[in-house]
Scaffold this motif. Structure first.
Motif, PDB file in Angstrom:
ATOM      1  N   LYS A  31       3.305   3.063  17.546  1.00  0.00           N
ATOM      2  CA  LYS A  31       2.410   3.279  16.416  1.00  0.00           C
ATOM      3  C   LYS A  31       3.258   3.754  15.243  1.00  0.00           C
ATOM      4  O   LYS A  31       3.984   4.739  15.366  1.00  0.00           O
ATOM      5  N   ALA A  32       3.167   3.022  14.136  1.00  0.00           N
ATOM      6  CA  ALA A  32       3.880   3.442  12.928  1.00  0.00           C
ATOM      7  C   ALA A  32       2.967   4.380  12.150  1.00  0.00           C
ATOM      8  O   ALA A  32       1.762   4.146  12.071  1.00  0.00           O
ATOM      9  N   VAL A  33       3.530   5.446  11.590  1.00  0.00           N
ATOM     10  CA  VAL A  33       2.742   6.374  10.781  1.00  0.00           C
ATOM     11  C   VAL A  33       3.187   6.273   9.330  1.00  0.00           C
ATOM     12  O   VAL A  33       4.375   6.383   9.027  1.00  0.00           O
ATOM     13  N   VAL A  34       2.219   6.031   8.442  1.00  0.00           N
ATOM     14  CA  VAL A  34       2.516   5.956   7.017  1.00  0.00           C
ATOM     15  C   VAL A  34       1.637   6.983   6.290  1.00  0.00           C
ATOM     16  O   VAL A  34       0.410   6.905   6.342  1.00  0.00           O
ATOM     17  N   LEU A  35       2.267   7.947   5.642  1.00  0.00           N
ATOM     18  CA  LEU A  35       1.563   8.940   4.840  1.00  0.00           C
ATOM     19  C   LEU A  35       1.928   8.708   3.385  1.00  0.00           C
ATOM     20  O   LEU A  35       3.112   8.573   3.074  1.00  0.00           O
ATOM     21  N   GLY A  36       0.937   8.685   2.493  1.00  0.00           N
ATOM     22  CA  GLY A  36       1.278   8.499   1.087  1.00  0.00           C
ATOM     23  C   GLY A  36       0.035   8.206   0.275  1.00  0.00           C
ATOM     24  O   GLY A  36      -1.097   8.386   0.740  1.00  0.00           O
ATOM     25  N   THR A  37       0.274   7.751  -0.970  1.00  0.00           N
ATOM     26  CA  THR A  37      -0.823   7.347  -1.846  1.00  0.00           C
ATOM     27  C   THR A  37      -0.556   5.907  -2.251  1.00  0.00           C
ATOM     28  O   THR A  37       0.528   5.603  -2.723  1.00  0.00           O
ATOM     29  N   GLY A  38      -1.536   5.041  -2.021  1.00  0.00           N
ATOM     30  CA  GLY A  38      -1.343   3.629  -2.354  1.00  0.00           C
ATOM     31  C   GLY A  38      -0.267   2.979  -1.508  1.00  0.00           C
ATOM     32  O   GLY A  38       0.577   2.248  -2.020  1.00  0.00           O
ATOM     33  N   VAL A  39      -0.278   3.258  -0.215  1.00  0.00           N
ATOM     34  CA  VAL A  39       0.802   2.763   0.642  1.00  0.00           C
ATOM     35  C   VAL A  39       0.292   1.845   1.751  1.00  0.00           C
ATOM     36  O   VAL A  39       0.976   1.633   2.750  1.00  0.00           O
ATOM     37  N   GLU A  40      -0.916   1.283   1.550  1.00  0.00           N
ATOM     38  CA  GLU A  40      -1.461   0.426   2.597  1.00  0.00           C
ATOM     39  C   GLU A  40      -0.538  -0.768   2.881  1.00  0.00           C
ATOM     40  O   GLU A  40      -0.386  -1.191   4.026  1.00  0.00           O
ATOM     41  N   ALA A  41       0.083  -1.278   1.813  1.00  0.00           N
ATOM     42  CA  ALA A  41       0.972  -2.438   1.993  1.00  0.00           C
ATOM     43  C   ALA A  41       2.131  -2.094   2.943  1.00  0.00           C
ATOM     44  O   ALA A  41       2.603  -2.956   3.688  1.00  0.00           O
ATOM     45  N   ILE A  42       2.572  -0.850   2.910  1.00  0.00           N
ATOM     46  CA  ILE A  42       3.681  -0.448   3.791  1.00  0.00           C
ATOM     47  C   ILE A  42       3.200  -0.420   5.246  1.00  0.00           C
ATOM     48  O   ILE A  42       3.918  -0.835   6.157  1.00  0.00           O
ATOM     49  N   ALA A  43       1.961   0.035   5.445  1.00  0.00           N
ATOM     50  CA  ALA A  43       1.390   0.031   6.801  1.00  0.00           C
ATOM     51  C   ALA A  43       1.303  -1.406   7.320  1.00  0.00           C
ATOM     52  O   ALA A  43       1.613  -1.698   8.483  1.00  0.00           O
TER      53      ALA A  43
END
Ligand SMILES: Cc1cc2nc3c(=O)[nH]c(=O)nc-3n(C[C@H](O)[C@H](O)[C@H](O)COP(=O)(O)OP(=O)(O)OC[C@H]3O[C@@H](n4cnc5c(N)ncnc54)[C@H](O)[C@@H]3O)c2cc1C
Ligand SMILES: Nc1ncnc2c1ncn2[C@@H]1O[C@H](COP(=O)(O)O)[C@@H](O)[C@H]1O
Lengths: 260, 345
Positions: free
Chosen positions: B36-48
């Motif tokens: 499971k990759a974890v992406v925390l941020g603002t406007g970072v859906e593309a990174i997920a």
């Protein structure tokens, strides 16, 4: 201000390392104050000179580490404490951060705790942030400049040196500040400082003294230490009549070997 | 399960995150688990989404205004909650300034061990035997976390391959809701954001040392009269040549501490024990003697080329290819030769 600086003793960076009886050995190379911690000591002293107060150097380490604390005293720290206990002998960062956080708590009403970027022996680079986390203080890591320090409002603003540039961050005191070498130029100990340090009695604190008796369990073990394999091949000197010929041959070799 | 933290800046993932994800996928395969990759941020859906393309089984996304900029206490609290909810066997991070700190805090929150900056590993059942450099890479140590869970590690940039971007991403992005306390720090912005290729990510690095200032034939402009300033000016001509070679190779520019201390080039370019530790495919050292503290920062480069006037310079002991000569002659000639041969001339 009540200021702490955490320092470690490490082998000199010019030491040649080997593995002897399964342990790292640096031969006759001298043990020194961890080079990164010189910047932390300097920043602690500069801060004291500007704001008043006192600086205490803390070290978790073996008997020899007294010398690193003496170096910190010679530079101008007011007090030093060596934390020492058989229970801490195979400390990993989990244990070291726990011990240092407990010692900082014992010293009470601390405003700032300075750390170096990393210890040059273990290359962990996490102890400052881990201590901050344990104390619940802001972690100001990789600090290249303190742009503002307000002793009355108890706030601090710093520039953190990240890969992408300097992040400007502020937070309340007390705080943990881990410094990088851009922040200052460490002073040499003065003659007076060295004399004072040589006479100083450095107190020892045990696990019991900092309230950690019987509850220290490192997570990590180290089954093996190795010497990295040498780059293998001997150097291949590229020669030729003029720079263009040499450069042409070198370019060909790099392409042949699929380096580029 | 294996959790992989994806570090990012300015809306883009740090490339080393994908290498870390690749390590996670290999481990997952070996122990019969998933990532499971974890992406925390603002406007970072593309990174997920991108994490799925790179093979993550699932991407956990926390996209909140409060993650606008990296603050360790905020990110650590969020990540700790996510890890506790998922109870993974292993948590991996790329070794970046941000993630190293975050990994340290997570380890404290979960009372577990941390192995930062690993360069290799083996598996013993589900236990990772990690290898990490110590004493600035002069030794390697094997490290095990037998006693506590999860195992938390950060992987050195470029020590592991980037996984292939798969066509059929099977996983999905899951948004996670978190309850977080008040942040204690405030980010005011960035100064001098660096452009160009960053040293840690660079596949090729061309570095200059004190030798860059050694070209007596160069005549500084008349208005520069100070001797020190003249030296810096000369060195900058040398670094210009190095920059041109770097350009042809798509490389980053590095430097020795002597060059940095003398004011030829900023500290952010310094390679070595008290600078950056790098592992490029190719490292070209120009006018650098090869002091042990410099070698500490680049000895793991796959191929080292040394250009130095002195055939006894210690750098040649580590180098694969060597040229005994003046960098002012060799570097521009090499730029030209490579430009032609690589079709960029
Ligand atoms: C605690 C500590 C930490 C340190 N950390 C670092 C670090 O992180 N990084 C680092 O680099 N150093 C570090 N150093 C410094 C290190 O010991 C060396 O002093 C430094 O690396 C030397 O830099 P240099 O090779 O550029 O200079 P020099 O050693 O002066 O070498 C210059 C070289 O250029 C060659 N040369 C001269 N003119 C020419 C020319 N025209 N063409 C080709 N070749 C030429 C010379 O033959 C010579 O070999 C550290 C030292 C200490 C004590
Ligand atoms: N045993 C120790 N005693 C005191 N301070 C330490 C110790 N180990 C690490 N530190 C501090 O934590 C910083 C980072 O060290 P490390 O995380 O071990 O690389 C060092 O620069 C010191 O300031």
């Amino acid at each position: 201000m009540n200021i702490i600086v955490c320092v470690k003793q490490t082998p000199d960076t010019a030491a040649t390392l080997a593995v002897v009886d399964g342990k790292a050995s640096w031969g006759n190379a001298p043990l020194v104050l961890n080079p990164w911690d010189e910047y932390a000591v300097e920043q602690a002293l500069v801060t004291k000179e500007a704001e008043g107060g006192q600086v205490t150097a803390l070290c978790l380490g073996p008997e020899t580490a007294e010398e690193a604390l003496k170096q910190a005293l010679a530079m101008g720290c007011d007090e030093a404490v060596l934390i020492q206990d058989p229970a801490f002998e195979s400390a990993d960062s989990l244990v070291a951060s726990r011990v240092l956080a407990a010692a900082i708590k014992k010293l009470e009403s601390v405003d700032l705790a300075f750390f170096g970027k990393a210890a040059v022996d273990t290359d962990l680079g996490v102890t400052g942030p881990q201590v901050a986390r344990r104390l619940g203080w802001p972690s100001l890591n990789l600090v290249a400049a303190i742009s503002e320090l307000d002793a009355t409002a108890k706030t601090i603003t710093v520039e953190r040196l990240l890969e992408e540039g300097r992040q400007v961050v502020s937070g309340p005191l007390p705080a943990v500040v881990s410094v990088v070498k851009e922040i200052n130029e460490p002073r040499y100990p003065s003659f007076m400082g060295i004399r004072k340090a040589s006479k100083a009695e450095i107190p020892r604190w045990s696990a019991a003294d900092i309230g950690l008796d019987g509850e220290i369990h490192p997570a990590l073990t180290w089954p093996e230490i190795l010497v990295p394999e040498k780059g293998g091949d001997e150097v291949e000197f590229i020669e030729g009549g003029d720079p263009a010929e040499i450069a042409g041959k070198l370019a060909d070799r790099l392409i042949e070997e699929k380096v580029i | 399960m294996i959790i992989v933290y994806i570090d990012h800046f300015d809306g883009r993932a740090i490339p080393a995150s994908w290498e870390t994800l690749g390590v996670g996928e290999s481990l997952a395969e070996a122990i019969g688990s998933d990532t499971k990759a974890v992406v925390l941020g603002t406007g970072v859906e593309a990174i997920a989404q991108e994490a799925l393309d790179f093979g993550a089984g699932e991407a956990l996304l926390a996209d909140e205004p409060m993650f606008e900029d990296f603050r360790p206490e905020v990110y650590a609290e969020a990540l700790t909650q996510i890890v506790k909810d998922n109870d993974p066997e292993i948590v991996l991070f790329p070794t970046t300034s941000r993630s190293r700190e975050l990994a340290g805090m997570l380890a404290v929150d979960l009372d577990t061990g941390l192995s930062p900056d690993i360069v290799d590993y083996e598996l013993d059942g589900t236990v990772i035997v990690a290898t990490r450099p110590i004493y600035a890479g002069k030794l390697l140590i094997k490290e095990i976390n037998q006693a506590k869970r999860p195992q938390v590690l950060t992987t050195r940039s470029r020590a592991f391959p980037t996984p292939e971007k798969g066509a059929a991403a099977a996983g999905a992005v899951t948004r996670v809701e978190l309850e977080l306390g008040e942040p204690v720090t405030e980010v005011h912005g960035y100064k001098e954001s660096a452009g160009g290729v960053t040293l840690a990510d660079a596949a090729v690095i061309v570095s200059g040392g004190r030798g860059t200032s050694n070209n007596p034939a160069l005549e500084p402009p008349a208005e520069i009269t100070d001797e020190k300033e003249q030296e810096i000016w000369r060195a900058q001509q040398g670094f210009k040549l190095i920059g041109e070679l770097a350009m042809v190779l798509g490389a980053a520019v590095g430097a020795s501490r002597a060059a940095v201390d003398a004011g030829y080039i900023p500290y952010s370019n310094q390679v070595g024990q008290t600078g950056k530790v790098v592992s490029p495919d190719l490292y070209i050292a120009c006018g650098i003697s090869g002091a042990i503290q410099h070698l500490a920062g680049m000895r793991t480069a796959k191929t080292i080329v040394a250009i130095n006037k002195d055939s006894d310079a210690p750098i040649f002991k580590l180098a694969r290819f060597g040229v005994v000569g003046d960098l002012y002659d060799i570097v521009p000639a090499l730029t030209e030769a490579l430009g032609e041969k690589l079709g960029k001339g």
